[in-house]
Design a protein around this motif. Sequence first.
Motif, PDB file in Angstrom:
ATOM      1  N   ARG A 204       0.832  -1.207   0.000  1.00 61.09           N
ATOM      2  CA  ARG A 204       0.000   0.000   0.000  1.00 61.09           C
ATOM      3  C   ARG A 204       0.867   1.258   0.000  1.00 61.09           C
ATOM      4  O   ARG A 204       0.587   2.240  -0.669  1.00 61.09           O
ATOM      5  CB  ARG A 204      -0.925  -0.002   1.214  1.00 61.09           C
TER       6      ARG A 204
ATOM      7  N   ARG B 239       2.189   1.869  -3.453  1.00 60.33           N
ATOM      8  CA  ARG B 239       1.179   2.423  -4.353  1.00 60.33           C
ATOM      9  C   ARG B 239       0.931   3.901  -4.056  1.00 60.33           C
ATOM     10  O   ARG B 239       0.890   4.727  -4.951  1.00 60.33           O
ATOM     11  CB  ARG B 239      -0.135   1.634  -4.218  1.00 60.33           C
ATOM     12  N   SER B 240       0.814   4.239  -2.770  1.00 60.04           N
ATOM     13  CA  SER B 240       0.477   5.634  -2.442  1.00 60.04           C
ATOM     14  C   SER B 240       1.621   6.575  -2.801  1.00 60.04           C
ATOM     15  O   SER B 240       1.400   7.692  -3.222  1.00 60.04           O
ATOM     16  CB  SER B 240       0.099   5.774  -0.962  1.00 60.04           C
TER      17      SER B 240
END
Length: 288
Positions: free
Chosen positions: A107, A110-111
């Motif tokens: 995550r 991705r961010s």
Amino acid sequence: MSRDRSDDSPGEQRLRRKKTKPAGRRRLETLVGANPEDISDPVVRHLSEQGYVDEVLAELKSGKEATAYIANGPSGLMLLKVYRDLEARSFKNDGLYREGEVIMDDRARRSMKNRSAKGLSLLQFDWVMREYAGLWKLWNAGLNVPEPLVGPDPTIYAETVPAVLMRLIGTEDEPAPRLSEARLSPEEAQSAWDQALAGMADMLRLGYVHGDYSTYNLLWWENTVIIIDFPQLTTRQNPNFSDLLRRDAESLSTSFRKQGIQVPGEDTLREVQRRALGPAPTPRVTLP
Ligand SMILES: Nc1ncnc2c1ncn2[C@@H]1O[C@H](COP(=O)(O)OP(=O)(O)OP(=O)(O)O)[C@@H](O)[C@H]1O
Ligand SMILES: [Mg+2]
């Protein structure tokens, strides 16, 4: 006849110093406060509450990515480098320096890639942590870099994000100039060039390339070159390592032309590589 002012209160002494500040260096009323709660800048207030900063004395330079302040703290005069607000940051070419690194958290990766609010905040954090890590690594190896003033444990220096605290090179009234603006004699320029090559070779021997190496990130103080600005410090695991090394050699050569040193980037690269094969790192000069 001038009166003896040694008995003046610290406040009076401070006021007097204010008047004699050289032109061009703004006194930051909003940042300075006797009580932490009077300080309007949230980053400085936080650092003050945590006991890292006693007083911000002057703004030294406001750049693309960060603003540099001269400040006083428990270990004396320091350079406080406060990274700009996330929205104002470009994180230009950030990926270039990051390539080859493994980010375990899916995550998070991705961010960071999507530049979401969370991602920007992670990038900001990472940028500061990199600068500290680089400073500590090179300081411990004995290179001429400013002494980091928080750490060496990363969990401790994480507390000062988005700021990096390091020793000020120079004095409050005369901070060290960058080599890009220092006025050097031909002999001094030759010595600065030699030291700049030695510094780059020392980093290479340790397995690093600076990533933004030029006279804009080299200070000149007491006939000594001090390397600064490390968030782009890159290791060999990065596939762009050789390109960055070549680029640094080029920018060092180009930026030194103003100081009368004419060496093609290719020759600089070869000389740095040759020196990096030698065993001894340059011992650090102890600055007053
Ligand atoms: N330890 C130090 N002692 C004295 N001056 C310093 C120190 N570190 C940085 N400076 C000054 O602050 C300026 C900005 O620092 P630095 O190069 O690390 O940030 P930057 O993000 O590259 O900012 P800029 O975009 O202005 O170059 C430097 O050009 C130099 O003049
Ligand atoms: Mg810089």
